[in-house]
Design an enzyme around this catalytic site. Structure first.
Site, PDB file in Angstrom:
ATOM      1  N   ARG A   3      11.657   2.326  -6.498  1.00  0.00           N
ATOM      2  CA  ARG A   3      11.763   2.549  -5.067  1.00  0.00           C
ATOM      3  C   ARG A   3      10.672   1.880  -4.238  1.00  0.00           C
ATOM      4  O   ARG A   3      10.950   1.211  -3.242  1.00  0.00           O
ATOM      5  CB  ARG A   3      11.708   4.055  -4.723  1.00  0.00           C
ATOM      6  CG  ARG A   3      13.007   4.778  -4.778  1.00  0.00           C
ATOM      7  CD  ARG A   3      12.776   6.171  -5.292  1.00  0.00           C
ATOM      8  NE  ARG A   3      12.276   6.076  -6.639  1.00  0.00           N
ATOM      9  CZ  ARG A   3      13.078   5.950  -7.711  1.00  0.00           C
ATOM     10  NH1 ARG A   3      14.359   5.981  -7.567  1.00  0.00           N
ATOM     11  NH2 ARG A   3      12.570   5.826  -8.921  1.00  0.00           N
ATOM     12  N   THR A   4       9.420   2.095  -4.635  1.00  0.00           N
ATOM     13  CA  THR A   4       8.336   1.649  -3.761  1.00  0.00           C
ATOM     14  C   THR A   4       8.345   0.122  -3.635  1.00  0.00           C
ATOM     15  O   THR A   4       8.308  -0.420  -2.525  1.00  0.00           O
ATOM     16  CB  THR A   4       6.980   2.150  -4.292  1.00  0.00           C
ATOM     17  OG1 THR A   4       7.099   3.540  -4.549  1.00  0.00           O
ATOM     18  CG2 THR A   4       5.871   1.912  -3.288  1.00  0.00           C
ATOM     19  N   ARG A  27       0.223  -1.358  -6.348  1.00  0.00           N
ATOM     20  CA  ARG A  27       0.285  -0.153  -7.199  1.00  0.00           C
ATOM     21  C   ARG A  27      -0.548  -0.433  -8.446  1.00  0.00           C
ATOM     22  O   ARG A  27      -0.466  -1.524  -9.021  1.00  0.00           O
ATOM     23  CB  ARG A  27       1.727   0.166  -7.595  1.00  0.00           C
ATOM     24  CG  ARG A  27       1.773   1.264  -8.671  1.00  0.00           C
ATOM     25  CD  ARG A  27       3.142   1.803  -8.894  1.00  0.00           C
ATOM     26  NE  ARG A  27       3.586   2.590  -7.751  1.00  0.00           N
ATOM     27  CZ  ARG A  27       4.690   3.326  -7.752  1.00  0.00           C
ATOM     28  NH1 ARG A  27       5.458   3.371  -8.820  1.00  0.00           N
ATOM     29  NH2 ARG A  27       5.048   4.012  -6.687  1.00  0.00           N
ATOM     30  N   LYS A  55      -4.678 -11.621 -18.671  1.00  0.00           N
ATOM     31  CA  LYS A  55      -5.736 -12.501 -19.224  1.00  0.00           C
ATOM     32  C   LYS A  55      -7.121 -11.974 -18.900  1.00  0.00           C
ATOM     33  O   LYS A  55      -8.121 -12.630 -19.186  1.00  0.00           O
ATOM     34  CB  LYS A  55      -5.590 -13.907 -18.638  1.00  0.00           C
ATOM     35  CG  LYS A  55      -4.259 -14.562 -18.895  1.00  0.00           C
ATOM     36  CD  LYS A  55      -4.203 -15.903 -18.152  1.00  0.00           C
ATOM     37  CE  LYS A  55      -2.774 -16.287 -17.845  1.00  0.00           C
ATOM     38  NZ  LYS A  55      -2.702 -17.297 -16.775  1.00  0.00           N
TER      39      LYS A  55
HETATM   40  N1   CP Z   1       8.731   7.470  -5.427  1.00  0.00           N
HETATM   41  C1   CP Z   1       8.251   6.432  -6.149  1.00  0.00           C
HETATM   42  O1   CP Z   1       7.065   6.082  -6.072  1.00  0.00           O
HETATM   43  O2   CP Z   1       9.187   5.819  -6.941  1.00  0.00           O
HETATM   44  P1   CP Z   1       8.918   4.529  -7.829  1.00  0.00           P
HETATM   45  O3   CP Z   1       7.926   4.923  -8.895  1.00  0.00           O
HETATM   46  O4   CP Z   1      10.260   4.132  -8.363  1.00  0.00           O
HETATM   47  O5   CP Z   1       8.313   3.489  -6.918  1.00  0.00           O
END
Ligand code: CP
Length: 307
Positions: A51-52, A101, A80
């Site tokens: 999603r994110t 992320r 690396k």
């Molecule tokens: N809600 C959420 O962070 O989903 P993902 O891990 O799929 O990005």
């Protein structure tokens, strides 16, 4: 230039402005189709996401911009041994804004220190997930009609669930919010959230371990997955993972207008039979994520609203 590492990087007014802009976008998405023409979003994902990452990319494309990036550490030069600091120095010359992320808490904050473009934390370890919080607030505001006077049940993995930590941080800024924290003893919210956020804001809350007992008092039930990837011990995960499963039997105890949210992905914690209940809004919530991220990208890039 502003970075979004925690929900608290936006003041309550700035947060409300982003939500208002998202509502304008929902009302007429085509009007915003070219506001980011020629701009680029980099998605730097060192940890899996559906999603994110994809909603960030959809958001930038909906605004007329382009996207580049990687979807795992293995497919980048992190494999690396490249540091986050060096990576972001380079990406700053390739893109106008980035979403990161990372499994390590604080990695996006380190990136922000070395970046010359806005950095958005797209989830760092068990710490924060501010754009999920924007998504959650937009969902609640639109479907519940308010962000105050709410009794909010948070259920599942409250220890490692970064979405829960960010949502608590954001909701305590609204009026008359009460929390019911539903989890096994081992997965209770971290002490720093209890002391520095809940106690600091004099928020009423209780910690319980039976979901059925508290269902009738909730305006919102925010279910979460037990975060397998954060456990050191597989046996502990197996013992805890299915302790809370929301099914239609439990939904019978809920108010007619209680909403069920979940940041997703879902594993077992919501039975699929609940999906057809009109109170289950987690798939709509995922859709709101695109609008929330469109509004945030426009805000950080200081893009003017179209006439
Ligand atoms: N809600 C959420 O962070 O989903 P993902 O891990 O799929 O990005």
């Amino acid at each position: 230039m502003k970075h979004i590492i925690s929900p608290l990087d936006l003041s309550t007014k700035e947060l409300d402005d982003v939500l208002s802009l998202a509502e304008e976008i929902i009302a007429d998405p085509k009007k915003f189709a070219h506001v980011c023409d020629g701009q680029k979003l980099a998605t730097l994902f060192y940890e899996p996401s559906t999603r994110t990452r994809l909603s960030f990319e959809a958001a930038m494309m909906n605004l007329g911009g382009n996207v580049l990036g990687f979807s795992s550490a293995d497919s980048s030069s992190a494999a690396k041994g490249e540091s986050v600091a060096d990576t972001i120095r380079v990406i700053s010359s390739y893109a106008d804004i980035c979403a990161m992320r990372h499994p390590k808490e604080g990695a996006p904050m380190v990136a922000a220190k070395y970046s010359t473009i806005p950095v958005i934390n797209a989830g760092d370890g068990g710490h924060n997930h501010p754009t999920q919080t924007l998504t959650d607030l937009l969902t609640i505001k639109n479907l519940k009609g308010r962000l105050n006077n709410l009794t909010v049940g948070l259920c599942g993995d409250l220890k490692f669930g970064r979405t829960v930590h960010s949502l608590i941080n954001a909701l305590v800024r609204y009026e008359n919010i009460k929390f019911v924290l539903i989890s096994p003893e081992e997965l209770r919210i971290p002490t720093y959230i209890r002391e520095e956020v809940l106690d600091e804001h004099n928020i009423e809350y209780k910690e319980v371990n039976v979901l059925e007992d508290v269902m009738p008092e909730l305006d919102l039930l925010y279910m979460t997955r037990v975060q397998k990837e954060r456990f050191f011990n597989e046996d502990d995960y197996v013992r805890l993972k299915d302790l809370f499963i929301l099914d239609m039997q439990k939904m019978k105890y809920a108010k007619d207008d209680m909403l069920v949210l979940h940041p997703l992905p879902r594993v077992n914690e919501i039975s699929t039979e609940v999906d057809n209940d009109p109170r289950a809004v987690y798939f709509k919530q995922a859709q709101y994520g695109v609008y929330a991220r469109m509004a945030l990208i426009m805000t950080l890039l200081e893009v003017n609203r179209p006439c």
